[in-house]
Design an enzyme around this catalytic site. Structure first.
Site, PDB file in Angstrom:
ATOM      1  N   SER A  60      -0.651   1.128  -5.277  1.00  0.00           N
ATOM      2  CA  SER A  60      -1.181   0.027  -4.634  1.00  0.00           C
ATOM      3  C   SER A  60      -1.006  -0.396  -4.585  1.00  0.00           C
ATOM      4  O   SER A  60       0.303  -1.274  -5.023  1.00  0.00           O
ATOM      5  CB  SER A  60      -2.872  -0.126  -5.899  1.00  0.00           C
ATOM      6  OG  SER A  60      -1.975  -0.551  -7.006  1.00  0.00           O
TER       7      SER A  60
ATOM      8  N   GLY B 191       2.789  -2.544  -5.890  1.00  0.00           N
ATOM      9  CA  GLY B 191       4.148  -2.920  -5.269  1.00  0.00           C
ATOM     10  C   GLY B 191       4.218  -4.141  -5.839  1.00  0.00           C
ATOM     11  O   GLY B 191       4.973  -4.202  -5.695  1.00  0.00           O
TER      12      GLY B 191
ATOM     13  N   GLU C  61       5.906   2.279  -1.031  1.00  0.00           N
ATOM     14  CA  GLU C  61       4.821   3.191  -0.236  1.00  0.00           C
ATOM     15  C   GLU C  61       3.317   2.481  -0.339  1.00  0.00           C
ATOM     16  O   GLU C  61       2.783   2.819  -1.250  1.00  0.00           O
ATOM     17  CB  GLU C  61       5.060   4.047  -0.036  1.00  0.00           C
ATOM     18  CG  GLU C  61       5.868   4.642   0.422  1.00  0.00           C
ATOM     19  CD  GLU C  61       6.715   5.942   0.678  1.00  0.00           C
ATOM     20  OE1 GLU C  61       5.684   7.146   0.527  1.00  0.00           O
ATOM     21  OE2 GLU C  61       7.913   6.375   0.843  1.00  0.00           O
TER      22      GLU C  61
END
Length: 461
Positions: A209, A213, A230
């Site tokens: 999520s 991150g 990502e």
């Protein structure tokens, strides 16, 4: 000490119970990885490929058991889970095959009397933090190229999919990978943040999520190490008036509802030219109502539960927001008896009358939901598709490749598709912009983030 307890969304049963790694276990794992990397980086590329190929062979040979474990842990229909093992195999072998090219020395134009080149060196110990929704595919994207490049790897998998980490480790052990080259840890959030701060860790590959991150970046702040992120998506597709309508419907309905919509690159927003809008909606509804919501261990099931009840409730909140702001939900959810409005089982949902003031069209929603909106022309579609805090993938359905390429140049995304969606090609980098993150995995470019360049400048006498 707190335990990791994995509860199946299928029936609420316990799938796994594990002790979280304590400080001594974590320190020992880091020490082994650092020591092992000194020797592993000296192993030839051919030898690395040989042992990793054996590991992939061992992993794929256990496909049925691994697939069943995935279905029990996350609720994906068993008819689809074996494909993730196949995808793991395909991506691993592609990344191994391109390693000689990706890791080759780079030679600039020659100058007489000098030997100059750039060599790619391993970073050291790489931490891979993988999510539950595609527990094998998200992990393999980083694990295999990191190892091929001469790094050692520590895998921290989601608490929802601990068995995946253990099954990957078992394959490496069976292949004879030297001890310490690949390891896994079961850690909670606090211990994971401390792990990122450990001096032995030289790079972090995180998939998850946006909030996750941010936590990873904060943990790594000031360490001057690489962090690959990502993160989320709210991916959009345009169906132009010249599209193959049947193909567009089949592809986009699958892109919206596969894995119960729990995909960062799943299709959540569909914009359709107004001349074919109603026909597209009618066909999408007819196809959606053919889905079978049921126990994912039943071969007839095509739609399983979402990962947990709290996730289902989050989707219901998005639905309530859309309805309160004027949208219509057109699927008759009574056709899907297991959707009782309380549990983890959710009927697929199609929303019309949507706008960008709704959470559905403005943020990521991890569930079987999609909004469909008419557009007057390509210009309006591009404006709406780019009106997102995310930038993972975008798709255009059209018979005109030149027009599609022109639109692709205008779309803010990491991957542009024509006449397909929700797909990763290991020959192309998987990357995103805006809140979707930074860095890239897969392709020859994926190796750039798992190595450092070292210049050699030799004057000949």
């Amino acid at each position: 000490m707190p335990e990791l307890i994995t509860i199946s969304p299928i029936d609420g049963s316990e799938v796994a119970r594990r002790a979280y790694a304590d400080e001594h276990h974590i320190a020992a794992t880091l020490r082994r990885a650092k020591i092992a990397q000194r020797d592993w980086r000296q192993v030839s590329l051919v030898e690395r490929m040989a042992v990793l190929s054996r590991a992939v062979d061992a992993f794929s040979a256990n496909k049925e058991a691994i697939a069943e474990a995935i279905s029990r842990q996350i609720g994906r229909p068993i008819r689809y889970s074996p494909n993730e093992v196949v995808g793991f195999d395909t991506r691993a072998r592609h990344m191994m095959a391109i390693a000689p090219e990706a890791l080759a020395d780079i030679h600039p134009a020659p100058i007489e009397g000098f030997n100059r080149f750039i060599r790619r060196e391993a970073l050291g110990v790489v931490l891979v933090v993988a999510p539950w929704n595609y527990p094998l595919l998200t992990a393999v994207n980083a694990i295999i190229p990191a190892l091929m490049a001469g790094n050692t790897v520590i895998l921290k998998h989601s608490a929802q999919t601990p068995l995946c980490a253990e099954q990957i480790q078992a394959a490496f052990v069976a292949a004879g990978l030297p001890a310490g080259v690949f390891q896994y840890l079961h850690t909670d959030h606090a211990s994971t943040q401390k792990l990122i701060q450990a001096k032995e860790i030289k790079h972090v590959c995180f998939t998850g999520s946006v909030a996750g991150g941010i936590a990873v970046e904060q943990a790594a702040a000031g360490r001057f190490i690489g962090v690959g992120l990502e993160l989320g998506g709210n991916d959009a597709a345009l169906v132009r008036s010249d599209a193959d309508l049947a193909h567009a419907v089949d592809t986009l309905v699958d892109g919206a509802f596969f894995n119960s919509g729990q995909s960062c690159c799943g299709t959540q927003r569909i914009y359709v030219h107004q001349s074919i809008y109603q026909e597209f909606v009618d066909r999408a509804l007819a196809l959606t109502e053919q889905y079978v919501l049921g126990n994912p261990l039943d071969a007839a099931t095509t739609l399983g539960p979402v990962v947990r009840v709290s996730a289902a409730n989050a989707v219901r909140a998005v639905e309530a927001d859309a309805l309160a702001k004027g949208a219509s939900q057109i699927v008759d959810t009574r056709r899907f008896a297991l959707d009782d409005g309380k549990g983890a089982y959710l009927a697929p949902r199609i929303f019309t009358g949507v706008n960008h003031q709704m959470q559905l069209m403005a943020d990521e929603c991890f569930g079987p939901v999609v909004g469909i909106m008419p557009v007057k022309n390509d210009e309006e579609a591009i404006r709406l598709m780019n009106d997102s805090p995310y930038g993972l993938t975008s798709a255009v359905f059209s018979r005109d490749e030149n027009v599609a390429l022109s639109l692709g140049d205008q779309l803010e995304c990491g991957t542009f598709f024509m006449n397909r969606c929700d797909y990763l090609d290991p020959a192309l980098p998987w990357t995103g912009i805006k809140q979707t993150g930074r860095g890239a995995t897969l392709s020859v470019l994926g190796y750039d983030y798992l190595t450092r360049p070292k210049s050699f400048h030799l004057k000949q006498m």
